[in-house]
Enzyme design. Sequence first.
Site, short mmCIF file in Angstrom:
data_model
loop_
_atom_site.label_atom_id
_atom_site.label_comp_id
_atom_site.label_asym_id
_atom_site.label_seq_id
_atom_site.Cartn_x
_atom_site.Cartn_y
_atom_site.Cartn_z
N PHE A 130 24.94 44.50 -41.53
CA PHE A 130 25.77 44.85 -40.38
C PHE A 130 26.44 46.19 -40.64
O PHE A 130 26.76 46.52 -41.78
CB PHE A 130 26.84 43.79 -40.12
N ASP A 180 35.44 49.25 -49.16
CA ASP A 180 34.67 50.23 -49.93
C ASP A 180 35.38 50.60 -51.23
O ASP A 180 34.73 50.97 -52.21
CB ASP A 180 34.44 51.50 -49.11
N ASN A 237 41.14 44.79 -43.99
CA ASN A 237 40.74 45.35 -42.70
C ASN A 237 40.96 44.31 -41.61
O ASN A 237 41.49 43.23 -41.87
CB ASN A 237 39.28 45.82 -42.75
N LYS A 251 19.63 50.75 -48.01
CA LYS A 251 20.02 49.46 -48.56
C LYS A 251 18.90 48.43 -48.48
O LYS A 251 19.11 47.25 -48.78
CB LYS A 251 21.30 48.98 -47.88
N LYS A 276 55.54 42.70 -58.62
CA LYS A 276 55.75 43.45 -57.40
C LYS A 276 56.26 44.86 -57.71
O LYS A 276 57.21 45.02 -58.48
CB LYS A 276 56.74 42.71 -56.51
#
Length: 400
Positions: free
Chosen positions: A322, A278, A209, A340, A288
């Site tokens: 966060f 996730d 990300n 959580k 590869k």
Amino acid sequence: MLNGKTIVLGVSGGIAAYKAAALCSKLKQAGAEVRVIMTESATKFIAPLTFQTLSRHDVIVDTFDEKDASVVSHIDLADRADLVVVAPATANMIAKMAHGLADDMLSTTLLATTAPVLVAPAMNVHMYTHPAVQTNMQTLAERGVLFVEPGTGQLACGYVGKGRLEEPERIAEAIERFFGEKELLQGKKVLVTAGGTVERIDPVRYLTNDSSGKMGFAIAEAARLMGADVTLVVGKASVQTPEGVRTVRVESAQDMLEAVVGRLPEMDIVIKAAAVADYRPAEQAEQKIKKKDAEMTLKLVKNSDILQTIGSLKTKQFIVGFAAETQSIDEHAMDKLKRKNCDLLVANDVTQEGAGFGHDTNVVRIYDRSGLVEALPVMSKREVARHLLLTVADRIRKGD
């Protein structure tokens, strides 16, 4: 707060050098031992005798003017300092600090010290906004140098804008605040996660990300400055890790989970600022993957939830999570906090201007189990980190 503290005050060559005399006086009146170093240019604006009279100590300008044969002056001052303050800090001095130059007494002492450094810039508005100056300040900030932002107003050159040295009263307040906050987390063990995780598809490709690590790094640095023993568990990041913290490098979400859970029992505070994938590829190719068909299907499986895991395992730990959201921020934040088992949750809308991945600023909302605690305006990630840790320290002190 400053009684018995040794502050080395570096004065560089700008018209605002006259304000440094007032700062020296205020620090001395507050009980600090003030040792002044001036650059040659600074002496063109204000005489060393002024600072000698105010500080009750010799002022050092020349690196080679050794007044005490039993010590090397720049090393002695570097070692004595509880804090080094550079005010005013010119564009030239900031550049020297960023690039490690040591061609005068002040820059040499700055290279030799291990004490925290606080910089109060002062210069023309166009100089202040120049990309080179901004890059140099960013480099210093990443090394843990603290800044007192310059004020906006009429400048000596005739321009109106940002670049005026902050008033001595405000700089003195920042110094007192630094020493006041320095022991807030003394003796506490803090674990911070930062950056993004990497989920390998094959040896040359992966899923990740946009996380830069800046928010987590700012938190780790702020915790260190408040006296904590900090462990930083970091994945992929685009900025330099802060100095003075224990760094554990990981790659995947599973690596991060193991690193965090293995250290959890000894921690007092855990702040999970990392952006964890996730999902991961169900299989990782050993070689590869070659291009063959027009389409390729990649099967993903769910990663373990690190925040939920530590929430279920926590005993004494204060847990901060966060949440990066794009809609319904309050609803998602409260749901995540409760599921959580966090003590606090920091959420932001990453689509909002000034927030999200890669920025030096953030716009966050802090929640506890009762709901929204505080909505912070746009501020630097370092200020967000400081504000968050002040809240954490206050909650721990009160036993909340």
